[in-house]
Design an enzyme around this catalytic site. Structure first.
Site, short mmCIF file in Angstrom:
data_model
loop_
_atom_site.label_atom_id
_atom_site.label_comp_id
_atom_site.label_asym_id
_atom_site.label_seq_id
_atom_site.Cartn_x
_atom_site.Cartn_y
_atom_site.Cartn_z
N GLU A 87 34.72 18.04 12.33
CA GLU A 87 35.59 19.20 12.61
C GLU A 87 35.20 19.85 13.93
O GLU A 87 36.06 20.24 14.73
CB GLU A 87 35.50 20.20 11.46
CG GLU A 87 36.05 19.63 10.14
CD GLU A 87 36.17 20.67 9.05
OE1 GLU A 87 35.63 21.78 9.18
OE2 GLU A 87 36.82 20.36 8.02
N ARG A 90 36.56 18.40 17.17
CA ARG A 90 37.98 18.57 17.49
C ARG A 90 38.18 19.61 18.59
O ARG A 90 39.25 19.70 19.17
CB ARG A 90 38.76 18.99 16.23
CG ARG A 90 38.76 17.97 15.14
CD ARG A 90 39.37 16.63 15.59
NE ARG A 90 40.73 16.77 16.05
CZ ARG A 90 41.81 16.80 15.27
NH1 ARG A 90 41.67 16.64 13.97
NH2 ARG A 90 43.01 16.95 15.77
N GLU A 99 22.96 12.77 18.33
CA GLU A 99 21.97 11.71 18.10
C GLU A 99 22.70 10.41 17.76
O GLU A 99 23.81 10.44 17.20
CB GLU A 99 21.00 12.09 16.98
CG GLU A 99 21.61 12.10 15.59
CD GLU A 99 20.58 12.38 14.50
OE1 GLU A 99 20.38 13.56 14.18
OE2 GLU A 99 20.00 11.42 13.97
N GLY A 101 23.24 6.73 15.94
CA GLY A 101 22.93 5.89 14.79
C GLY A 101 22.77 4.43 15.19
O GLY A 101 22.50 3.58 14.35
N ARG A 102 22.94 4.17 16.48
CA ARG A 102 22.75 2.80 16.98
C ARG A 102 21.35 2.61 17.52
O ARG A 102 20.77 1.54 17.44
CB ARG A 102 23.75 2.50 18.11
CG ARG A 102 25.20 2.59 17.68
CD ARG A 102 26.10 2.25 18.86
NE ARG A 102 25.96 0.86 19.23
CZ ARG A 102 26.25 0.38 20.45
NH1 ARG A 102 26.68 1.17 21.40
NH2 ARG A 102 26.09 -0.90 20.71
N ARG A 170 24.47 1.26 9.19
CA ARG A 170 24.83 2.67 8.99
C ARG A 170 26.17 2.88 8.30
O ARG A 170 26.47 3.99 7.84
CB ARG A 170 24.82 3.42 10.32
CG ARG A 170 25.92 2.98 11.27
CD ARG A 170 25.96 3.87 12.47
NE ARG A 170 26.83 3.38 13.52
CZ ARG A 170 27.07 4.05 14.63
NH1 ARG A 170 26.52 5.21 14.84
NH2 ARG A 170 27.87 3.55 15.55
N ARG A 197 37.47 29.08 12.93
CA ARG A 197 36.47 28.55 12.00
C ARG A 197 35.72 29.63 11.23
O ARG A 197 34.75 29.34 10.55
CB ARG A 197 35.47 27.67 12.75
CG ARG A 197 36.11 26.48 13.47
CD ARG A 197 36.84 25.53 12.52
NE ARG A 197 37.34 24.35 13.24
CZ ARG A 197 37.94 23.32 12.66
NH1 ARG A 197 38.14 23.33 11.35
NH2 ARG A 197 38.38 22.30 13.37
C1 LIG Z 1 41.77 25.57 8.94
C2 LIG Z 1 41.94 24.33 9.77
C3 LIG Z 1 42.50 23.20 9.21
C4 LIG Z 1 42.68 22.04 9.97
N1 LIG Z 1 43.22 20.92 9.39
C5 LIG Z 1 43.39 19.79 10.12
C6 LIG Z 1 43.97 18.62 9.55
O1 LIG Z 1 44.32 18.58 8.39
N2 LIG Z 1 44.11 17.52 10.33
C7 LIG Z 1 43.75 17.51 11.66
O2 LIG Z 1 43.90 16.49 12.34
N3 LIG Z 1 43.20 18.61 12.23
C8 LIG Z 1 43.01 19.74 11.50
N4 LIG Z 1 42.45 20.84 12.09
C9 LIG Z 1 42.01 20.77 13.50
C10 LIG Z 1 43.02 21.45 14.44
O3 LIG Z 1 44.25 20.77 14.43
C11 LIG Z 1 42.45 21.50 15.86
O4 LIG Z 1 42.23 20.18 16.31
C12 LIG Z 1 41.16 22.24 15.99
O5 LIG Z 1 41.20 23.44 15.29
C13 LIG Z 1 40.85 22.52 17.46
O6 LIG Z 1 41.70 23.53 17.90
P1 LIG Z 1 42.18 23.67 19.40
O7 LIG Z 1 43.01 22.50 19.79
O8 LIG Z 1 42.77 25.04 19.54
O9 LIG Z 1 40.74 23.67 20.16
P2 LIG Z 1 40.32 23.03 21.57
O10 LIG Z 1 40.47 21.56 21.51
O11 LIG Z 1 38.91 23.56 21.85
O12 LIG Z 1 41.31 23.61 22.58
C14 LIG Z 1 41.27 24.99 22.96
C15 LIG Z 1 42.61 25.37 23.53
O13 LIG Z 1 42.82 24.65 24.73
C16 LIG Z 1 44.18 24.27 24.85
N5 LIG Z 1 44.26 22.80 24.87
C17 LIG Z 1 43.24 21.92 24.67
N6 LIG Z 1 43.68 20.66 24.79
C18 LIG Z 1 45.01 20.73 25.04
C19 LIG Z 1 46.03 19.76 25.24
N7 LIG Z 1 45.82 18.46 25.21
N8 LIG Z 1 47.28 20.20 25.46
C20 LIG Z 1 47.57 21.52 25.53
N9 LIG Z 1 46.65 22.50 25.31
C21 LIG Z 1 45.38 22.11 25.09
C22 LIG Z 1 44.91 24.88 23.66
O14 LIG Z 1 45.38 26.16 24.02
C23 LIG Z 1 43.81 25.04 22.64
O15 LIG Z 1 44.05 26.05 21.69
C24 LIG Z 1 42.27 22.01 11.34
C25 LIG Z 1 41.72 23.17 11.89
C26 LIG Z 1 41.54 24.31 11.14
C27 LIG Z 1 40.92 25.52 11.77
#
Ligand SMILES: Cc1cc2nc3c(=O)[nH]c(=O)nc-3n(C[C@H](O)[C@H](O)[C@H](O)COP(=O)(O)OP(=O)(O)OC[C@H]3O[C@@H](n4cnc5c(N)ncnc54)[C@H](O)[C@@H]3O)c2cc1C
Length: 243
Positions: A87, A90, A99, A101-102, A170, A197
């Site tokens: 998570e 993302r 770290e 695992g390889r 692994r 988060r």
């Molecule tokens: C409660 C919860 C449930 C979730 N459930 C799922 C799930 O079921 N499946 C799943 O796959 N994910 C899930 N996620 C992950 C979610 O979809 C996001 O990937 C994650 O929260 C990162 O958010 P972000 O893109 O805002 O953050 P970052 O990647 O840090 O990006 C920060 C900000 O930068 C901008 N940005 C970054 N990259 C781009 C881009 N390529 N294009 C345009 N703007 C960009 C956006 O404004 C973004 O808000 C979940 C997240 C939460 C909090």
């Protein structure tokens, strides 16, 4: 280490977050913002007028002028289960090194929910709550996880002992295995992360994260609040919306 019962396996319920280094202060936000109206030499004023500084940071946060919050850097060491890292990674505006695992044998440290971890989900998707488990349910979870971790780690070591490469062996290890990494972010990226988060009913846009990544986020927020108290206060005062 062939006998699972005799293996030196560690079960734990916490996460570790340490601030390793930082270049992050409220002044970093102020000079970045003031260059637009004052030119480059604005540092002296920041020291001279703290009330104005507080007001400016609050204005930037409220009106979502986000870029002045990017002139900062914090590096954290995090130790947490792999399912938390999935998570965490993302968040694309963070930099990560984890770290391997390889290249090294993975240590037998596994996550088991502590007694305070709510175990039961009630409600429907999009509208649910987590409630406490009974002592019996906690016992079931602990026993099932520990047994499964022991089995998995035994299979891993059996393969390593038979000369199988770490990167192949692994595959049998579960996502409850702890890993460690360094991550670096700026204050704006961190606010986006915290807004998603950490669950706060009073946030403008409440989020419903998994408890274990929330534990990491809470510890990161504590460290950040000490470094940038005015920015942190403005984040709180403006509904924890990332600017
Ligand atoms: C409660 C919860 C449930 C979730 N459930 C799922 C799930 O079921 N499946 C799943 O796959 N994910 C899930 N996620 C992950 C979610 O979809 C996001 O990937 C994650 O929260 C990162 O958010 P972000 O893109 O805002 O953050 P970052 O990647 O840090 O990006 C920060 C900000 O930068 C901008 N940005 C970054 N990259 C781009 C881009 N390529 N294009 C345009 N703007 C960009 C956006 O404004 C973004 O808000 C979940 C997240 C939460 C909090």
């Amino acid at each position: 280490m062939a006998d699972g019962e005799a293996m030196d396996i560690e079960f734990r319920s916490d996460v570790v977050v340490e601030l390793i280094k930082s270049a992050a202060s409220d002044a970093d936000v102020l000079w970045a913002a003031r260059v637009s109206t004052k030119g480059e030499n604005s540092l002296a004023e920041i020291e001279a007028d703290p009330e104005r500084s507080k007001g400016l940071i609050n204005f930037l946060m409220r009106d979502r002028h986000g870029t002045p919050f990017e002139h900062s850097s914090m590096t954290f060491y995090v130790k947490a289960p792999i399912f938390v890292f999935r998570e965490q990674m993302r968040h694309r505006t963070f930099s990560f090194n984890e770290e391997s695992g390889r290249y090294r044998r993975l240590e037998p440290v596994f996550y088991v929910p502590g007694p305070d971890r709510k175990l039961v989900q009630e409600g429907r998707p999009g509208k649910y709550v987590f409630v406490d488990g009974t002592p019996e349910q906690h016992k079931i979870v602990t026993a099932a996880m520990e047994e499964s971790y022991r089995q998995a780690y035994r299979a891993y070591t059996e393969m390593l002992d038979a000369g199988i490469a770490r990167e192949v062996a692994r595959s049998v290890l579960p996502v409850g295995l702890y890993s460690s990494m360094y991550l670096t972010c700026n204050a704006r990226a961190l606010m986006n992360f915290l807004s998603l988060r950490i669950k706060r009913e009073d946030a403008t846009f409440p989020s419903f994260p998994q408890r274990e990544i929330e534990m990491v986020a809470e510890l990161m927020e504590e460290e950040w609040a000490k470094l940038m108290p005015l920015t942190h206060a403005a984040f709180e005062a403006n509904g924890r919306v990332c600017p």
